[in-house]
Design a protein around this motif. Structure first.
Motif, PDB file in Angstrom:
ATOM      1  N   UNK A  58       7.207   5.008  -3.173  1.00 25.87           N
ATOM      2  CA  UNK A  58       6.379   5.151  -2.079  1.00 25.87           C
ATOM      3  C   UNK A  58       5.421   3.880  -1.781  1.00 25.87           C
ATOM      4  N   UNK A  59       5.698   2.738  -2.457  1.00 26.58           N
ATOM      5  CA  UNK A  59       4.622   1.826  -1.992  1.00 26.58           C
ATOM      6  C   UNK A  59       5.497   0.885  -0.731  1.00 26.58           C
ATOM      7  N   UNK A  60       4.802   0.440   0.119  1.00 27.98           N
ATOM      8  CA  UNK A  60       5.506  -0.153   1.164  1.00 27.98           C
ATOM      9  C   UNK A  60       5.847  -1.772   0.663  1.00 27.98           C
ATOM     10  N   UNK A  61       7.093  -1.961   0.681  1.00 32.78           N
ATOM     11  CA  UNK A  61       7.566  -3.332   0.331  1.00 32.78           C
ATOM     12  C   UNK A  61       7.951  -4.129   1.398  1.00 32.78           C
ATOM     13  N   UNK A  62       8.237  -3.782   2.382  1.00 35.14           N
ATOM     14  CA  UNK A  62       8.500  -4.673   3.477  1.00 35.14           C
ATOM     15  C   UNK A  62       8.094  -4.046   5.096  1.00 35.14           C
ATOM     16  N   UNK A  63       7.603  -4.681   5.947  1.00 32.79           N
ATOM     17  CA  UNK A  63       7.057  -4.028   7.175  1.00 32.79           C
ATOM     18  C   UNK A  63       8.257  -4.708   8.317  1.00 32.79           C
ATOM     19  N   UNK A  64       8.692  -3.809   8.874  1.00 34.19           N
ATOM     20  CA  UNK A  64       9.838  -4.303  10.173  1.00 34.19           C
ATOM     21  C   UNK A  64       8.793  -4.316  11.333  1.00 34.19           C
ATOM     22  N   UNK A  65       7.848  -3.545  11.511  1.00 30.32           N
ATOM     23  CA  UNK A  65       7.119  -3.556  12.715  1.00 30.32           C
ATOM     24  C   UNK A  65       5.748  -3.125  12.370  1.00 30.32           C
ATOM     25  N   UNK A  66       4.639  -4.036  12.674  1.00 31.63           N
ATOM     26  CA  UNK A  66       3.165  -3.550  12.268  1.00 31.63           C
ATOM     27  C   UNK A  66       2.889  -2.597  13.221  1.00 31.63           C
ATOM     28  N   UNK A  75      -2.308   4.113  17.297  1.00 28.31           N
ATOM     29  CA  UNK A  75      -1.792   3.604  18.798  1.00 28.31           C
ATOM     30  C   UNK A  75      -0.422   3.310  18.411  1.00 28.31           C
ATOM     31  N   UNK A  76       0.156   2.907  17.192  1.00 34.70           N
ATOM     32  CA  UNK A  76       1.665   2.781  17.111  1.00 34.70           C
ATOM     33  C   UNK A  76       1.705   2.827  15.424  1.00 34.70           C
ATOM     34  N   UNK A  77       2.829   3.586  15.026  1.00 35.39           N
ATOM     35  CA  UNK A  77       3.269   3.649  13.708  1.00 35.39           C
ATOM     36  C   UNK A  77       3.547   2.191  13.102  1.00 35.39           C
ATOM     37  N   UNK A  78       3.510   2.049  11.965  1.00 38.90           N
ATOM     38  CA  UNK A  78       4.206   0.711  11.400  1.00 38.90           C
ATOM     39  C   UNK A  78       5.547   1.299  10.867  1.00 38.90           C
ATOM     40  N   UNK A  79       6.623   0.433  11.158  1.00 38.12           N
ATOM     41  CA  UNK A  79       8.037   0.822  10.512  1.00 38.12           C
ATOM     42  C   UNK A  79       8.185  -0.049   9.240  1.00 38.12           C
ATOM     43  N   UNK A  80       8.267   0.843   8.376  1.00 36.00           N
ATOM     44  CA  UNK A  80       8.359   0.174   6.946  1.00 36.00           C
ATOM     45  C   UNK A  80       9.455   0.520   6.026  1.00 36.00           C
ATOM     46  N   UNK A  81       9.530  -0.287   4.889  1.00 39.43           N
ATOM     47  CA  UNK A  81      10.681  -0.022   3.973  1.00 39.43           C
ATOM     48  C   UNK A  81       9.661   0.318   2.425  1.00 39.43           C
ATOM     49  N   UNK A  82      10.117   1.302   1.916  1.00 41.66           N
ATOM     50  CA  UNK A  82       9.232   1.686   0.855  1.00 41.66           C
ATOM     51  C   UNK A  82      10.152   1.582  -0.356  1.00 41.66           C
ATOM     52  N   UNK A  83       9.488   1.400  -1.738  1.00 46.00           N
ATOM     53  CA  UNK A  83       9.947   1.500  -2.886  1.00 46.00           C
ATOM     54  C   UNK A  83      10.513   2.835  -3.190  1.00 46.00           C
ATOM     55  N   UNK A  84      11.784   2.932  -3.615  1.00 41.63           N
ATOM     56  CA  UNK A  84      12.520   4.302  -3.882  1.00 41.63           C
ATOM     57  C   UNK A  84      11.951   4.981  -4.956  1.00 41.63           C
ATOM     58  N   UNK A  85      11.853   6.214  -4.938  1.00 38.36           N
ATOM     59  CA  UNK A  85      11.335   7.066  -6.147  1.00 38.36           C
ATOM     60  C   UNK A  85      11.855   7.004  -7.574  1.00 38.36           C
ATOM     61  N   UNK A 125       0.762  -1.199  -0.103  1.00 37.66           N
ATOM     62  CA  UNK A 125       0.023   0.203   0.054  1.00 37.66           C
ATOM     63  C   UNK A 125       0.937   1.256   0.053  1.00 37.66           C
ATOM     64  N   UNK A 126       0.225   2.331  -0.452  1.00 39.92           N
ATOM     65  CA  UNK A 126       1.184   3.543  -0.567  1.00 39.92           C
ATOM     66  C   UNK A 126       1.517   3.992   1.051  1.00 39.92           C
ATOM     67  N   UNK A 127       2.730   4.400   1.076  1.00 36.48           N
ATOM     68  CA  UNK A 127       3.150   4.804   2.302  1.00 36.48           C
ATOM     69  C   UNK A 127       2.331   6.066   2.797  1.00 36.48           C
ATOM     70  N   UNK A 128       2.131   6.153   4.292  1.00 26.32           N
ATOM     71  CA  UNK A 128       1.060   7.317   4.616  1.00 26.32           C
ATOM     72  C   UNK A 128       2.017   7.627   5.931  1.00 26.32           C
ATOM     73  N   UNK A 129       2.429   9.028   6.011  1.00 31.77           N
ATOM     74  CA  UNK A 129       3.336   9.614   6.874  1.00 31.77           C
ATOM     75  C   UNK A 129       2.476   9.673   8.260  1.00 31.77           C
TER      76      UNK A 129
END
Length: 195
Positions: A158-166, A175-185, A137-141
């Motif tokens: 900007x698409x989330x390609x990996x989730x470090x922490x949900x 409650x808690x942000x997701x820590x993610x890795x996104x596709x580079x621009x 899904x698109x990353x949302x700050x």
């Protein structure tokens, strides 16, 4: 002497006229007073309606705050329990499938960990705590903390390609942000529509 007093007194035919004039003056004064009182009543009625409306607004605001307090009072406690959910998931994912199949004791242990994780997630669900799905899904700050960017993923920037922490929400609130890795621009991958 009677002649003197009679000459100073008002004649009998003038007395009703003076009384009518006095009555008209009194009525004019009372009409004016009635108008003032009606204006004052209208002003007081307006003030009363405004006070009642303000009291109703305060009551609604207090009710809303009470509901919010009831919903979100456990946020700090729930946030601490998220670490427990993370560790249960890590425990399950740390054991390779081959080890699990080869060792019955490890399989039984992991089955128990998975059952505990399911119970915890069911308790979260009853408390209004939901895990956010971020992958692909698109990353949302507002909901994602971007930890890194990766090139060559074949996904839109900007698409989330990996989730470090949900990430999690409680009754729709973060409650808690997701820590993610996104596709580079760069250019988004082109989709072949000719086929």
């Amino acid at each position: 002497m009677t002649d003197e007093t009679t000459s100073h007194d008002t004649p009998a035919d003038e007395a009703p006229q003076a009384t009518a004039e006095a009555h008209a003056t009194a009525n004019g004064g009372s009409d004016e007073r009635v108008a003032k009182l009606e204006a004052e009543v209208g002003s007081l009625k307006d003030q009363l309606l405004r006070a009642l409306a303000e009291a109703e607004n305060i009551r609604r605001r207090a009710e809303r705050e009470r509901e919010d307090t009831a919903k979100y009072a456990v946020s700090k406690f729930a946030k601490e329990l998220l670490a427990v959910a993370d560790n249960l998931r890590r425990a399950v994912e740390a054991v390779p499938a081959e080890t699990r199949e080869a060792d019955q004791a490890v399989n039984n242990l992991l089955t128990g960990v998975e059952a505990t994780e399911r119970q915890l997630l069911a308790a979260f669900d009853r408390g209004g705590i939901q895990k956010m799905e971020a992958l692909d899904k698109p990353a949302d700050p507002n909901f994602h903390q971007i930890m890194a960017e990766i090139e060559g993923t074949g996904k839109a920037p900007g698409t989330v390609v990996q989730v470090y922490q949900p990430g999690y929400t409680i009754h729709g609130r973060l409650l808690r942000e997701a820590m993610v890795v996104v596709a580079k621009g760069g250019e988004a991958p082109k989709v072949d529509t000719s086929a």
